[in-house]
Every structure is written in C-alpha cells, then in structure tokens.
Design a protein around this motif. Structure first.
Motif, short mmCIF file in Angstrom:
data_model
loop_
_atom_site.label_atom_id
_atom_site.label_comp_id
_atom_site.label_asym_id
_atom_site.label_seq_id
_atom_site.Cartn_x
_atom_site.Cartn_y
_atom_site.Cartn_z
N TYR A 180 12.17 54.11 55.99
CA TYR A 180 11.03 53.47 55.32
C TYR A 180 10.29 54.47 54.45
O TYR A 180 10.41 55.69 54.63
CB TYR A 180 10.04 52.92 56.35
N GLU A 201 5.42 51.44 52.84
CA GLU A 201 5.89 50.30 53.62
C GLU A 201 5.33 50.31 55.04
O GLU A 201 5.12 49.25 55.63
CB GLU A 201 7.43 50.33 53.71
N LYS A 255 15.44 50.73 59.60
CA LYS A 255 15.26 49.63 58.65
C LYS A 255 16.54 48.80 58.51
O LYS A 255 16.48 47.58 58.28
CB LYS A 255 14.85 50.21 57.29
#
Length: 560
Positions: free
Chosen positions: A170, A174, A214
């Motif tokens: 990330y 975010e 992610k």
C-alpha cells in the motif's frame, strides 16, 4: 550427519532465500563465459519473475541480457570458486530488482556450484537511516525490520513505517485514517477487534492473526500494542514482527541451513539435546558447534527457565508447532538476550526432532521499554501540570478558581443529600504592616506557615484554598456551624500562639463562619465575608458565626 536428501529438498523448497544450483559454461579454451541454471527453488522464481520451467537449462545471459557487466564479473568469481573450492560471498545491488542481496556461492562438484541470495535490502536501508537521522522518530520506525503502525485511540492509522508499505503493497495515502483491522483477513476481523480491545486494556499481550497483503497473500506476524504520545496526542504504537518460518535445505544443499542469518537449531524432542546448529546460532551464543552438539540448552545454561521448555513442549506435543514464544536466553559469557522463538516438530527417519528458529528481539524490546519509560514520564508531567493548574504556588493550598468550583459542587451535594455544609473565611489582621516592616519575603513565609496550620487542622474531605492576598477559605462538608466554629477557633488559637519566622513575628486572624442554608453561591460568600468583617469591626482576633435560617441535614462532625 546422515540426513536424507528428501529432508533437505523439503527444506530448500520452503526456505525464504532464493536458491539456485548451476553449472559453469566455458569456451573452447576453458575460460568461463556464462553459467547455466540446473535447479531453482520457489523463492528464486519469485525473485526473478520466471517459472522453474522457464529458468532450468537456460544461461544467465539469456535470461538477463542487460546484466552482461555483472555476469562477466560474476562468472570469473564462480570459476575461482569451482577451481579452488570453498565459497565466495559478497553484497551486490541488483539494479533490475532495485534490491540489495548478500550472495553466497559454494562449490559442490567440478564446474557446479550452489548460489544463495539473501535479500538484505531492509538491512541496508536501516543502516543508512540510522546513520543519517538516528534521533528522528520516523527514521527509527522506517529502520526496524518490523511492521510499525501509529494508531489513534479508535484504531485508525495515523502513520506507518516503510516496512508496512513494502511488505503490504500500500501507499501511505491509501492507509491513512483506515482502520487497522482492515489489513487483516476479513474472516478474522471480529476476532482481531476482540483481541485489540483486550490488548489496549492490558488483558492480552500479543496478537498472532496474520496481516494481509494488498494482493490477498497472508503474512504471519506477532503484534503488540504500546501506548504513547505522537505529535502531542495519545496514540497506540502497534509493532508486528514477521515470523514466517525459515526452512532448511536438503542434504547436498545443507549450506543453506548452516549459513542462514537466523538462529537455527535441530534438537531432540525428548531431552532437548542439540542434533545440529547453524553458524549464526554458534556465533550469537558464543559456542563452537562441537560444544553444543550432544548437549541441551538447559545443560549449557542457554535457556534459563526449565519451566519455559516444559510449557513449550506441551504446546508442541499438542499442536505440532510453537509460534512467537518469547524467551530469555544467555550466551556463554553471560550476556542475556530476548529471543522470539518459533518451533516446529519434524520427522527425521523414525524419530521426532524440533526445528527451532530464534529472532533476537533484544533491541526491539529495549526500544519498547524506553518508549514506555518516556510515556510514564509524560504521564507524571501531566499530573504535575494538573496539580499546578489548581494549586497556589506560595501556600500549596488550592487557588481561588478551584475553591469556587469546589464550593459550587459541595453546595449541590449538600442540597441533594440534605447534609450540612459550612464555610469559613479567614483574614490575617494588619498583614500589610508585616510586609512594610519586615519585607515581602517575611510576609510570604507567614502566609506559607498559616497555610500549613490550616492544612494540619482539617480532615482529608475538607477543602482549603487561598482566596486572595492574605485571605483564605475553608469548605467543611457534613459539618454544621457549631462544629465549624470549633475548627475556626482551633486555627485562630494556633496562629495567635505561633512565632512566625526567626524574627518572632506575631500575628492574629479574624474569621467568619457561615452554614449553607440553600442560598445562591454569591449570597453565601457575601454572608461569610460580612461575618469576617464583623469580626474585624469587633476588635479582630475573633470568630463570628451565623445562625442558619434552616438546617439541610442532621449529620454532625464526629472528630471535633
């Protein structure tokens, strides 16, 4: 040692370091010009982005045509290793991957060698950050080999270190203001919130729910939460340590075990005798391999608590493994360190052994302890600031603002529970003459001594404050006017008899005593002030009290 090839092959396939078994390619004159990959492990596939079927039997220059300078230097080193035997090790920055590696090559047979790539990018980054900004908190967070989150009191992310960004995929944008539990597997959100709540209340120390990348991949971690201050705000520091198992290699590639930077050992399940140890383990605990083999950690004093081993053995017997078990260990020279221990039961032949991997977290724990100590200091300072906000600096009694707020609160309590309440207003007689004659320092000592006399004459539930200048107020909960007069007379008498300072200053006090009868706060203060001045007008050094119009309660002071 007699380990089976299947055993080490099983380990190589699961080790986190990239591994390759290769053959030197020479020209017609016998000079090395390239090398061919014969076997690789899954970590090498992940490192290069090639599948095994695309790599095996391919030359390195064909796979990486832009790395001819590296290949030229590298094959010369490899040829020396193959000709002279032994091993070659060096650090190298691999530009296509933008990562640093500690590369080790071992000669296993003529023109054949093993290569192990250890990713040391985080280590290089940490070393650089510590040199440049050692005192900077954000650099500290980025330098440690752990996922570090700064969370607000609701669990929302305020800041993360570089390990989080690299390890979870990330960006900081975010993650900012995102609830931290969203970084855990969806099916375990409820359990994580339960553990998180228990951890911030001190009921649980660790959380072993894995973090989620992610892309959906799960990363086994051990997480701990520490309360602290960040940019002047109360926060929680969450530290998650990657505890992914580091594996051993098969027999012909046993170097991957012996030269692994993680502390690793193989010991018998029954008595804990060492069956094998790697170089990192020997170096950390300051023993030779021969001194360790055939002895147990308890026998050598490496493990201090026999009870810890018994408890660990019970867990391993029941579950087949042990993850994130924190233990205190001791080196041969007596140095203590904190190890984060992961153990797995493995089968060698017909016998069960323990594969133990230890991460030295002594520095991390020391940093956490230092942070906790700073938090305690901040809490102590906060308490001091609160005390100073309500206390008169000269006398140590409560200040005017606090005494007024307390009187309003006690009036409400007396009204609500129908209990008596009495206040006393006290003023020194001719105090200006003390300042004029002996000076303000002497006057300050008089005020401080008067405050001490007042304080010593009261109960813990009574409230005394400096009303202003040489005027004081006392609030007596659960006390009627008659008992209030007794307190006032005791204070007046002690002040009259007290020789103030070395100059034997004598001073008296006029006092007003008034019992609360349901009036407003300003009216009550006005009444007691009028009684004080009545005492002044009647000659000073005396007490004047009111006769209350009604009684709010029948409780009486028992200690007068």
């Amino acid at each position: 040692m007699g380990h089976s090839e299947g055993f080490y092959h099983f380990i190589v396939d699961r080790m986190i370091n990239a591994f390759a078994y290769s053959r030197i390619i020479t020209d017609e004159t016998g000079n090395a010009i390239d090398y061919e990959l014969l076997e690789v492990n899954p970590a090498f596939e992940e490192l290069t982005g090639y599948k095994s079927s695309e790599i095996v039997n391919c030359s390195f220059s064909l796979l990486f045509p832009d790395q001819r300078d590296f290949i030229s230097t590298w094959v010369n080193r490899l040829q020396k290793v193959c000709q002279n035997g032994g091993r070659e090790a060096f650090e190298y920055y691999w530009a296509p991957l933008r990562r640093w590696f500690y590369i080790t090559a071992y000669n296993v047979e003529t023109h054949h060698f093993i290569t192990i790539f250890s990713d040391i990018s985080c280590l290089k980054k940490t070393e650089s950050a510590i040199r440049e900004e050692r005192r900077n908190f954000s650099t500290f967070f980025d330098s440690i080999d752990a996922f570090v989150f700064v969370l607000d009191t609701n669990g929302c992310i305020k800041y993360v270190n570089r390990t989080v960004l690299d390890g979870l995929g990330y960006s900081r944008e975010e993650l900012k203001n995102t609830h931290v539990w969203l970084l855990y597997p969806r099916e375990q959100h409820k359990e994580f919130r339960r553990i998180f709540s228990a951890m911030i209340r001190g009921r649980e120390k660790y959380c072993t729910i894995p973090l989620q990348h992610k892309n959906g991949a799960q990363i086994p971690v051990e997480s701990r939460i520490v309360k602290g201050i960040w940019s002047g705000e109360e926060v929680f520091f969450a530290v998650s340590k990657d505890i992914s198992d580091l594996m051993l290699s098969e027999q012909k590639f046993s170097h991957a075990f012996h030269f692994n930077p993680t502390l690793m050992s193989i010991s018998s399940l029954e008595d804990g005798y060492y069956f094998d140890v790697n170089e990192s383990y020997c170096r950390k605990f300051e023993y030779t391999r021969d001194e360790l083999i055939g002895h147990s950690s308890l026998e050598l004093g490496i493990l201090l608590d026999a009870g810890q081993r018994d408890r660990a053995k019970q867990i391993i017997t029941a579950e087949g493994k042990l993850v994130n078990y924190e233990i205190i260990l001791r080196t041969k020279t007596g140095k203590e360190l904190i190890g984060l221990c992961s153990v797995k039961c493995i089968r060698i032949g017909s016998k069960d052994y323990l594969l133990t991997m230890i991460n030295d977290i002594t520095e991390i724990r020391a940093m956490q302890k230092a942070m906790e100590e700073k938090n305690r200091q901040l809490e102590k300072l906060n308490r001091m600031l609160v005390t100073q906000a309500v206390t008169d600096d000269l006398t140590g009694l409560y200040n005017h603002r606090y005494i007024f707020a307390s009187l309003e609160k006690e009036m409400g309590r007396a009204e609500r529970y129908r209990q008596p309440l009495t206040i006393i207003m006290l003023d020194l007689d001719h105090f200006k003459e003390v300042n004029d004659r002996f000076g303000h320092p002497a006057g300050d000592k008089v005020l401080a001594t008067v405050a001490a006399i007042i304080r010593s004459s009261l109960r813990e539930t009574d409230i005394a404050g400096r009303f202003g200048g040489d005027e004081f107020m006392i609030i007596l909960p659960h006390t009627g006017v008659a008992e209030g007069q007794i307190v006032a007379e005791r204070i007046r008498y002690e002040i009259e008899q007290c020789p103030f300072t070395s100059q034997n200053i004598r001073i008296t006090m006029s006092i007003g005593v008034c019992e609360y009868a349901g009036e407003e706060l300003d009216q009550l203060v006005t009444q007691v002030d009028e009684l004080l001045y009545l005492a002044k007008n009647k000659g000073r050094n005396r007490t004047e009290a009111n006769v209350p119009r009604c009684k709010l309660g029948t409780l009486y002071r028992q200690d007068f």
